[in-house]
Enzyme design. Structure first.
Site, PDB file in Angstrom:
ATOM      1  NE  ARG A 208      -4.263  -1.503  -0.098  1.00 46.99           N
ATOM      2  CZ  ARG A 208      -4.875  -3.029  -1.160  1.00 46.99           C
ATOM      3  NH1 ARG A 208      -3.151  -2.501  -1.847  1.00 46.99           N
ATOM      4  NH2 ARG A 208      -5.187  -3.559  -0.948  1.00 46.99           N
ATOM      5  CD  GLU A 233      -1.485   3.662  -6.024  1.00 46.84           C
ATOM      6  OE1 GLU A 233      -2.541   2.563  -6.490  1.00 46.84           O
ATOM      7  OE2 GLU A 233      -1.070   2.933  -5.876  1.00 46.84           O
ATOM      8  CG  HIS A 250      -1.899  -0.439  -6.995  1.00 46.54           C
ATOM      9  ND1 HIS A 250      -2.224   0.450  -6.208  1.00 46.54           N
ATOM     10  CD2 HIS A 250      -1.949  -1.837  -6.622  1.00 46.54           C
ATOM     11  CE1 HIS A 250      -2.799  -0.495  -5.265  1.00 46.54           C
ATOM     12  NE2 HIS A 250      -2.426  -2.228  -5.465  1.00 46.54           N
TER      13      HIS A 250
END
Length: 366
Positions: A208, A233, A250
């Protein structure tokens, strides 16, 4: 008849759920409260926030999220409303672990990580962290674990304090994002921790984004940084992006097999909740997933093969160029990123030599 609304990006959602009632497909980012007024089951991904704003006053009684985490789900509110929910913990563990191996292969090629007597620290040893730890050990790393919550629950689990990790070669972050309680992970990696790391050590975050204080990381010049996740993000700090050695949008858990695995996990939960029988066999679905054949050229070693399948350096350059031109393209990059095949779905031709076969086995090819 069950009315189902599903994110249109969930793989095989029509094949699996289409026989059980009316199935409506919609982009996850566009799912709204008014779409769910008469819907019994919501199938979604992390792009959709599942909370009172989305579900208040709707007929939804089951939520299935085809994701390994549930940061986007207000589980407390769902429990109060007696709405059953399920997600897919560990579905992407193999994919993330193999992403880490691709990064290791790239760092080896760039002489940024030692090949022999290397050490690694896994911070967050859950579904993903366990697989990463196992895979790194198999290619020769000595691995240390840091997971205080797990150590509190399991007397035989050894959690090494963060302060003892100053001299490791590779730090891998795989914790959830926790802001409250006894073991918060928000900004766990702060200025103090970063200063402690030895020069040239590698910090890899595929967990994360906000587990690292990205502003502190921006001021850190002695650590090699590999980021798949970013604080704030889809907004990415472009200065930090330029400083990273590996930068991806990601997608560490993006494999065809992980996506199918996640869909099957919420499918099983859906069947159980609505007391339904399975209409598909897993073997039938496996046939829908084609294996990939890779031709091995003479002289190739295992690391060359890994970088042929997925080259973090090339993808990092593409991300930098895209966001430099348009900083709002992070979600576009993520949404359109091609799914990788996990090593188990790759067939190599011609048959590798015995020496290469042993090397490939160590890296996780079977």
């Amino acid at each position: 008849m069950i009315k189902i609304l599903a994110d249109d990006r969930i793989p095989f959602v029509s094949e699996l759920f289409g026989d059980f009632g009316e199935l409506i497909l919609k982009p996850g980012a566009h799912i709204q409260n008014r779409d769910l007024l008469a819907v019994n089951a919501l199938l979604t991904r992390s792009i959709t926030s599942v909370d009172s704003a989305l579900l208040e006053g709707t007929a939804v009684e089951f939520v299935g999220s085809a994701t390994a985490g549930f940061d986007h789900i207000d589980s407390t509110w769902l429990k109060k409303q007696s709405i059953h929910w399920a997600y897919a913990p560990g579905a992407n563990a193999t994919a993330v672990a193999e992403y880490v191996l691709h990064c290791v292969a790239y760092l080896h090629k760039k002489n940024l990580l030692p090949r022999k007597s290397a050490t690694a620290a896994i911070i967050g040893v859950g579904h993903v962290g366990c697989v990463v730890s196992d895979r790194l050990r198999k290619i020769g790393f000595t691995v240390f674990h840091n997971d205080p919550p797990r150590a509190q629950l399991e007397k035989d689990f050894i959690s090494v304090p963060l302060a003892s990790l100053a001299n490791v070669d590779l730090v891998c972050l795989h914790t959830p994002l926790v802001k409250t309680g006894n073991f918060p992970t928000y900004h766990l990696i702060d200025n103090r921790f970063l200063k402690m790391l030895k020069p040239g050590s590698v910090l890899l975050n595929a967990g994360r984004g906000a587990v690292i204080d990205n502003n502190a990381l921006l001021q850190c010049d002695h650590v090699i940084t590999c980021l798949d996740v970013w604080e704030n993000e889809p907004t990415v700090n472009l200065q930090l992006l330029e400083k990273t050695t590996i930068a991806t949008p990601h997608i560490a858990g993006y494999s065809k097999q992980a996506k199918l695995r996640a869909t099957l996990m919420i499918y099983d939960a859906f069947l159980k909740y609505f007391h339904l029988s399975d209409t598909r066999r897993f073997s039938e679905l496996q046939q829908l997933q084609e294996t990939m054949t890779l031709n091995i050229q003479d002289g190739r070693n295992a690391e060359d093969i890994l970088l042929t399948l997925f080259d973090p350096g090339r993808e990092s350059q593409r991300m930098r160029e895209t966001l430099a031109e348009n900083p709002d393209q992070f979600e576009y990059l993520r949404r359109h990123f091609p799914l990788r095949n996990e090593f188990s779905a790759i067939q190599l031709t011609p048959t590798p030599s015995a020496l290469l076969r042993k090397e490939l086995d160590d890296w996780g090819f079977k």
